[in-house]
Design an enzyme around this catalytic site. Structure first.
Site, PDB file in Angstrom:
ATOM      1  N   ASP A 249      40.411 -32.283  94.592  1.00  0.00           N
ATOM      2  CA  ASP A 249      39.903 -31.249  93.690  1.00  0.00           C
ATOM      3  C   ASP A 249      39.576 -31.904  92.363  1.00  0.00           C
ATOM      4  O   ASP A 249      40.472 -32.362  91.649  1.00  0.00           O
ATOM      5  CB  ASP A 249      40.959 -30.156  93.505  1.00  0.00           C
ATOM      6  CG  ASP A 249      40.473 -29.010  92.631  1.00  0.00           C
ATOM      7  OD1 ASP A 249      39.321 -29.054  92.179  1.00  0.00           O
ATOM      8  OD2 ASP A 249      41.257 -28.061  92.399  1.00  0.00           O
TER       9      ASP A 249
ATOM     10  N   ASP B 148      34.720 -23.581  93.864  1.00  0.00           N
ATOM     11  CA  ASP B 148      35.902 -22.919  93.302  1.00  0.00           C
ATOM     12  C   ASP B 148      35.502 -22.239  91.991  1.00  0.00           C
ATOM     13  O   ASP B 148      35.170 -21.054  91.948  1.00  0.00           O
ATOM     14  CB  ASP B 148      37.019 -23.942  93.096  1.00  0.00           C
ATOM     15  CG  ASP B 148      38.305 -23.330  92.572  1.00  0.00           C
ATOM     16  OD1 ASP B 148      38.326 -22.127  92.247  1.00  0.00           O
ATOM     17  OD2 ASP B 148      39.312 -24.059  92.460  1.00  0.00           O
TER      18      ASP B 148
ATOM     19  N   GLU C 174      36.720 -30.113  96.121  1.00  0.00           N
ATOM     20  CA  GLU C 174      36.492 -28.879  95.378  1.00  0.00           C
ATOM     21  C   GLU C 174      35.778 -29.184  94.070  1.00  0.00           C
ATOM     22  O   GLU C 174      36.178 -30.089  93.330  1.00  0.00           O
ATOM     23  CB  GLU C 174      37.824 -28.170  95.079  1.00  0.00           C
ATOM     24  CG  GLU C 174      38.537 -27.636  96.301  1.00  0.00           C
ATOM     25  CD  GLU C 174      39.827 -26.937  95.948  1.00  0.00           C
ATOM     26  OE1 GLU C 174      39.900 -26.294  94.865  1.00  0.00           O
ATOM     27  OE2 GLU C 174      40.783 -27.023  96.747  1.00  0.00           O
TER      28      GLU C 174
ATOM     29  N   LYS D   8      44.703 -33.568  92.981  1.00  0.00           N
ATOM     30  CA  LYS D   8      43.889 -33.345  91.791  1.00  0.00           C
ATOM     31  C   LYS D   8      43.375 -34.701  91.319  1.00  0.00           C
ATOM     32  O   LYS D   8      44.159 -35.650  91.141  1.00  0.00           O
ATOM     33  CB  LYS D   8      44.735 -32.710  90.688  1.00  0.00           C
ATOM     34  CG  LYS D   8      45.230 -31.298  91.001  1.00  0.00           C
ATOM     35  CD  LYS D   8      44.187 -30.263  90.677  1.00  0.00           C
ATOM     36  CE  LYS D   8      44.748 -28.861  90.743  1.00  0.00           C
ATOM     37  NZ  LYS D   8      43.737 -27.842  90.407  1.00  0.00           N
TER      38      LYS D   8
ATOM     39  N   LYS E 274      40.565 -17.452  94.539  1.00  0.00           N
ATOM     40  CA  LYS E 274      41.743 -17.137  93.740  1.00  0.00           C
ATOM     41  C   LYS E 274      41.661 -15.666  93.323  1.00  0.00           C
ATOM     42  O   LYS E 274      40.926 -15.321  92.388  1.00  0.00           O
ATOM     43  CB  LYS E 274      41.814 -18.032  92.497  1.00  0.00           C
ATOM     44  CG  LYS E 274      42.011 -19.516  92.795  1.00  0.00           C
ATOM     45  CD  LYS E 274      42.094 -20.305  91.491  1.00  0.00           C
ATOM     46  CE  LYS E 274      42.487 -21.761  91.739  1.00  0.00           C
ATOM     47  NZ  LYS E 274      41.404 -22.508  92.413  1.00  0.00           N
TER      48      LYS E 274
END
Length: 369
Positions: free
Chosen positions: A194, A245, A220, A164, A272
């Site tokens: 991400d 995403d 992402e 992240k 997701k």
């Protein structure tokens, strides 16, 4: 007796402060729903409705009120469940604007239909014949804390690491990536990052050019969603392959899914199911992406092991060699013990490890009959 559904809120507590570009996470509430028939008390289908704060379109103050209303309506309908009518029930009872509710009810109905054994998809994964490769997730934090997480993931056997980024100093984040590349080539360790939309239009190209120095697999969501022209340009010109995403969230119409992917042409999409409205709606994304030669992988949205189990079994229905984002079961110190196990960068199902719902005994079950 007709089928009944009750729900139970459950607060999950993180083992550590999990940093993202949207803030620090220390706890998350999910609502577990239970479908059963009083005449067959041994068969209970369980699903998880877990909207993700700040990201799910149904992360709303009236979420529990809507859940209760849907449960009350379900309990009046005298339903019988078959594989063919689950999509019909979901569409008529919930629709698409409450995706985490739809995911939870779909999971619970599939579980009930298959005997209430937490086996929604009877495939090679739940029969211990298939392991799912997953990435090791490194949360945002201080330079030292992130570096420690990287070293732990590599020591645990992960060959794909996802970091992240976007919350601490960008140069410090690059220093972590540089550290990994000094010790491991791209053939040894695959790196994903991400950004959760942290970059701006003014800075995104400079940052992507810098990130390209570290031979990344993908990034992402570099910018906030709903900037279609800029995102299409990035997908075409970025030196780091783009994975969409957040850009997918809130799009439920099949034709609109296809228009979005044809316009943006990303290298990958990240799926997701909790945020996209469940398995059938996620399957539409997969089939559309495959027709357009777009790669994909599936990730959790910080569900408990109930939701993670359902998503993992669904993922195993497909032949996809890319590492998936399903390593979140170890995030919580009060997660529900389950057969889901991680070993050497793979998720597997251990039939010798039983489900243990004892942790739920202190939580209330809301009667909605």
């Amino acid at each position: 007796m007709p089928l009944q559904v009750h729900y139970q809120p459950y607060k999950l507590n993180f083992r550590f402060a999990a940093g993202t570009s949207r803030g620090i996470l220390t706890e998350k509430t999910s609502w577990l729903i239970k479908i059963y028939d009083d005449d067959i008390p041994s068969v209970i289908g369980i699903g998880e409705c877990g909207p993700l704060s700040g990201l799910s379109i149904d992360d709303r103050p009236d979420f529990e009120d809507m859940l209760q209303s849907i449960c009350q309506e379900f309990n009046k309908l005298d339903l019988e469940i078959y594989s063919w009518n689950i999509p019909i029930i979901l569409e008529q009872l919930i629709g698409s604007q409450w995706p985490s509710l739809r995911f939870g009810f779909e999971s619970a109905m599939l579980d009930y239909l298959n005997g209430g054994k937490r086996v929604l998809f009877d495939n090679a994964f739940v029969n211990q014949q298939k392991r799912i490769p997953i990435n090791g997730l490194v949360w945002m934090g201080s330079h030292e804390a992130m570096l420690q997480q990287v070293e732990e993931k590599i020591a645990d056997g992960f060959t794909t690491i996802k970091l992240k980024i976007g919350a601490i100093d960008f140069d410090e984040e690059c220093a972590i990536l540089a550290y990994i590349r000094r010790h491991f080539s791209a053939q040894e360790i695959t790196l994903r990052v991400d950004a959760n939309g942290a970059f701006t239009a003014a800075t995104v190209y400079d940052k992507l050019n810098k990130l390209a120095e570290y031979d990344l697999h993908s990034i992402e969501q570099p910018i906030q969603p709903k900037q279609r022209e800029l995102m299409a340009e990035l997908c075409e010109k970025s030196p780091v392959p783009i994975a969409l995403d957040e850009e997918l969230i809130g799009t439920f119409d099949y034709a609109e899914k296809r228009r979005l992917l044809k316009q943006l042409k990303p290298k990958y999409i990240v799926l997701k199911p909790t945020l996209l409205g469940g398995f059938e709606l996620t399957r539409e994304w997969i089939e559309t992406a495959q027709r357009l030669d777009i790669g994909w992988w599936i990730t959790s949205a910080l569900e408990s092991n109930i939701g993670l189990n359902a998503i993992s079994q669904f993922t195993a229905e497909f032949d996809n060699a890319l590492p998936q984002g399903l390593g979140t079961g170890q995030l919580y110190h009060n997660n529900i013990p389950s057969p889901l196990m991680i070993n050497q960068g793979h998720l597997h199902y251990d039939l010798l490890q039983p489900w243990d719902f004892g942790v739920l005994n202190s939580s209330r079950i809301s009667s909605t009959a």
